[in-house]
Design a protein around this motif. Structure first.
Motif, PDB file in Angstrom:
ATOM      1  N   LEU A   1      49.387 -31.610  -6.535  1.00 16.02           N
ATOM      2  CA  LEU A   1      48.108 -32.314  -6.641  1.00 16.02           C
ATOM      3  C   LEU A   1      47.469 -32.058  -8.004  1.00 16.02           C
ATOM      4  CD1 LEU A   1      46.119 -34.058  -5.079  1.00 16.02           C
ATOM      5  CD2 LEU A   1      45.000 -31.980  -4.318  1.00 16.02           C
ATOM      6  N   LEU A   2      47.647 -30.844  -8.507  1.00 15.69           N
ATOM      7  CA  LEU A   2      47.097 -30.510  -9.833  1.00 15.69           C
ATOM      8  C   LEU A   2      47.775 -31.346 -10.920  1.00 15.69           C
ATOM      9  CD1 LEU A   2      45.187 -28.676 -11.419  1.00 15.69           C
ATOM     10  CD2 LEU A   2      47.073 -27.071 -11.665  1.00 15.69           C
ATOM     11  N   GLY A   3      49.049 -31.611 -10.755  1.00 15.45           N
ATOM     12  CA  GLY A   3      49.772 -32.421 -11.728  1.00 15.45           C
ATOM     13  C   GLY A   3      49.287 -33.860 -11.765  1.00 15.45           C
ATOM     14  N   LEU A   4      48.779 -34.348 -10.658  1.00 14.92           N
ATOM     15  CA  LEU A   4      48.279 -35.721 -10.605  1.00 14.92           C
ATOM     16  C   LEU A   4      46.824 -35.823 -11.057  1.00 14.92           C
ATOM     17  CD1 LEU A   4      49.796 -36.835  -7.181  1.00 14.92           C
ATOM     18  CD2 LEU A   4      50.561 -37.480  -9.458  1.00 14.92           C
ATOM     19  N   ILE A   5      46.013 -34.877 -10.647  1.00 14.78           N
ATOM     20  CA  ILE A   5      44.578 -34.935 -10.930  1.00 14.78           C
ATOM     21  C   ILE A   5      44.227 -34.262 -12.255  1.00 14.78           C
ATOM     22  CG2 ILE A   5      42.307 -34.232 -10.068  1.00 14.78           C
ATOM     23  CD1 ILE A   5      43.378 -34.534  -7.270  1.00 14.78           C
ATOM     24  N   GLY A   6      45.057 -33.360 -12.703  1.00 12.80           N
ATOM     25  CA  GLY A   6      44.792 -32.603 -13.930  1.00 12.80           C
ATOM     26  C   GLY A   6      44.454 -33.445 -15.139  1.00 12.80           C
ATOM     27  N   PRO A   7      45.261 -34.466 -15.462  1.00  8.43           N
ATOM     28  CA  PRO A   7      44.945 -35.290 -16.641  1.00  8.43           C
ATOM     29  C   PRO A   7      43.597 -36.013 -16.534  1.00  8.43           C
ATOM     30  CG  PRO A   7      47.213 -35.639 -15.971  1.00  8.43           C
ATOM     31  CD  PRO A   7      46.580 -34.787 -14.911  1.00  8.43           C
ATOM     32  N   PHE A   8      43.235 -36.445 -15.317  1.00  9.21           N
ATOM     33  CA  PHE A   8      41.947 -37.121 -15.146  1.00  9.21           C
ATOM     34  C   PHE A   8      40.784 -36.153 -15.348  1.00  9.21           C
ATOM     35  CE2 PHE A   8      44.762 -39.934 -12.688  1.00  9.21           C
ATOM     36  CZ  PHE A   8      44.541 -41.094 -13.396  1.00  9.21           C
TER      37      PHE A   8
ATOM     38  N   LEU B   1      40.903 -33.447 -17.201  1.00  4.78           N
ATOM     39  CA  LEU B   1      40.890 -33.162 -18.635  1.00  4.78           C
ATOM     40  C   LEU B   1      40.218 -34.293 -19.418  1.00  4.78           C
ATOM     41  CD1 LEU B   1      41.786 -31.266 -20.915  1.00  4.78           C
ATOM     42  CD2 LEU B   1      43.908 -32.570 -21.017  1.00  4.78           C
ATOM     43  N   MET B   2      40.510 -35.559 -19.053  1.00  2.14           N
ATOM     44  CA  MET B   2      39.865 -36.687 -19.730  1.00  2.14           C
ATOM     45  C   MET B   2      38.357 -36.677 -19.497  1.00  2.14           C
ATOM     46  SD  MET B   2      42.387 -40.032 -19.566  1.00  2.14           S
ATOM     47  CE  MET B   2      41.701 -40.532 -18.045  1.00  2.14           C
ATOM     48  N   PHE B   3      37.920 -36.371 -18.271  1.00  6.13           N
ATOM     49  CA  PHE B   3      36.488 -36.321 -17.995  1.00  6.13           C
ATOM     50  C   PHE B   3      35.809 -35.231 -18.809  1.00  6.13           C
ATOM     51  CE2 PHE B   3      32.843 -34.632 -15.687  1.00  6.13           C
ATOM     52  CZ  PHE B   3      32.044 -35.773 -15.659  1.00  6.13           C
ATOM     53  N   VAL B   4      36.441 -34.061 -18.910  1.00  6.20           N
ATOM     54  CA  VAL B   4      35.861 -32.962 -19.692  1.00  6.20           C
ATOM     55  C   VAL B   4      35.735 -33.361 -21.158  1.00  6.20           C
ATOM     56  CG1 VAL B   4      36.302 -30.610 -20.527  1.00  6.20           C
ATOM     57  CG2 VAL B   4      36.602 -31.145 -18.104  1.00  6.20           C
ATOM     58  N   VAL B   5      36.751 -34.019 -21.693  1.00  9.14           N
ATOM     59  CA  VAL B   5      36.701 -34.458 -23.095  1.00  9.14           C
ATOM     60  C   VAL B   5      35.599 -35.491 -23.282  1.00  9.14           C
ATOM     61  CG1 VAL B   5      37.969 -35.741 -24.864  1.00  9.14           C
ATOM     62  CG2 VAL B   5      39.092 -33.896 -23.615  1.00  9.14           C
ATOM     63  N   PHE B   6      35.507 -36.474 -22.376  1.00  9.45           N
ATOM     64  CA  PHE B   6      34.443 -37.480 -22.471  1.00  9.45           C
ATOM     65  C   PHE B   6      33.071 -36.834 -22.363  1.00  9.45           C
ATOM     66  CE2 PHE B   6      37.547 -40.888 -21.348  1.00  9.45           C
ATOM     67  CZ  PHE B   6      37.295 -41.687 -22.446  1.00  9.45           C
ATOM     68  N   TYR B   7      32.937 -35.842 -21.497  1.00  9.21           N
ATOM     69  CA  TYR B   7      31.641 -35.197 -21.320  1.00  9.21           C
ATOM     70  C   TYR B   7      31.191 -34.533 -22.618  1.00  9.21           C
ATOM     71  CZ  TYR B   7      27.973 -32.130 -19.688  1.00  9.21           C
ATOM     72  OH  TYR B   7      26.776 -31.491 -19.548  1.00  9.21           O
ATOM     73  N   PHE B   8      32.066 -33.753 -23.231  1.00 11.01           N
ATOM     74  CA  PHE B   8      31.668 -33.013 -24.427  1.00 11.01           C
ATOM     75  C   PHE B   8      31.607 -33.871 -25.687  1.00 11.01           C
ATOM     76  CE2 PHE B   8      32.830 -29.319 -21.825  1.00 11.01           C
ATOM     77  CZ  PHE B   8      31.675 -28.578 -21.991  1.00 11.01           C
ATOM     78  N   LEU B   9      32.342 -34.968 -25.731  1.00 10.57           N
ATOM     79  CA  LEU B   9      32.321 -35.803 -26.931  1.00 10.57           C
ATOM     80  C   LEU B   9      31.352 -36.976 -26.841  1.00 10.57           C
ATOM     81  CD1 LEU B   9      36.098 -35.955 -27.907  1.00 10.57           C
ATOM     82  CD2 LEU B   9      34.303 -34.554 -28.905  1.00 10.57           C
ATOM     83  N   LEU B  10      31.058 -37.467 -25.639  1.00 13.00           N
ATOM     84  CA  LEU B  10      30.214 -38.655 -25.516  1.00 13.00           C
ATOM     85  C   LEU B  10      28.945 -38.419 -24.702  1.00 13.00           C
ATOM     86  CD1 LEU B  10      33.000 -41.292 -24.825  1.00 13.00           C
ATOM     87  CD2 LEU B  10      31.809 -40.886 -26.957  1.00 13.00           C
ATOM     88  N   ILE B  11      29.081 -37.925 -23.505  1.00 10.13           N
ATOM     89  CA  ILE B  11      27.946 -37.854 -22.582  1.00 10.13           C
ATOM     90  C   ILE B  11      26.927 -36.809 -23.026  1.00 10.13           C
ATOM     91  CG2 ILE B  11      27.270 -37.396 -20.195  1.00 10.13           C
ATOM     92  CD1 ILE B  11      30.089 -38.424 -19.397  1.00 10.13           C
TER      93      ILE B  11
END
Length: 103
Positions: free
Chosen positions: A14-21, A23-33
């Protein structure tokens, strides 16, 4: 002859499937939101701190001095005789007197 190993389909964790999403949310949070939230907060603080006599610039680029101010209306003096009424939210930023006097 050749013996083919049966490739078992890997279900993946499950971590392999949800992990990239995640990670993308964390990057969007710190760079945009987060930076946008900080910018909005500082703008709201600036708008609340406006007072009579402050020199400001509107979103349209009009320079003026605040003559009257209420919760949602600002009256700017553009020159000696011209006064214009704006919404408080249309103020872009406040100008320090030193910057205004350079011109």
């Amino acid at each position: 002859m050749f013996q083919y190993a049966a490739a078992a389909p890997s279900g993946g964790s499950l971590l392999g499937l949800i992990g990239p999403f995640v990670l993308m949310f964390v990057v969007f949070y710190f760079l945009l939101i987060r930076p946008q939230q900080k910018k909005t907060k500082t703008r709201n603080l600036m708008l609340k701190a406006l007072k009579k006599g402050d020199k400001v610039v509107t979103i349209g680029g009009l320079h003026g001095t605040i003559m009257e101010i209420s919760d949602d209306i600002v009256v700017l003096r553009v020159n000696d005789v011209t006064k214009l009424t704006f919404d408080r939210g249309s103020i872009s930023h406040s100008v320090s007197p030193d910057v205004d006097e350079k011109a």
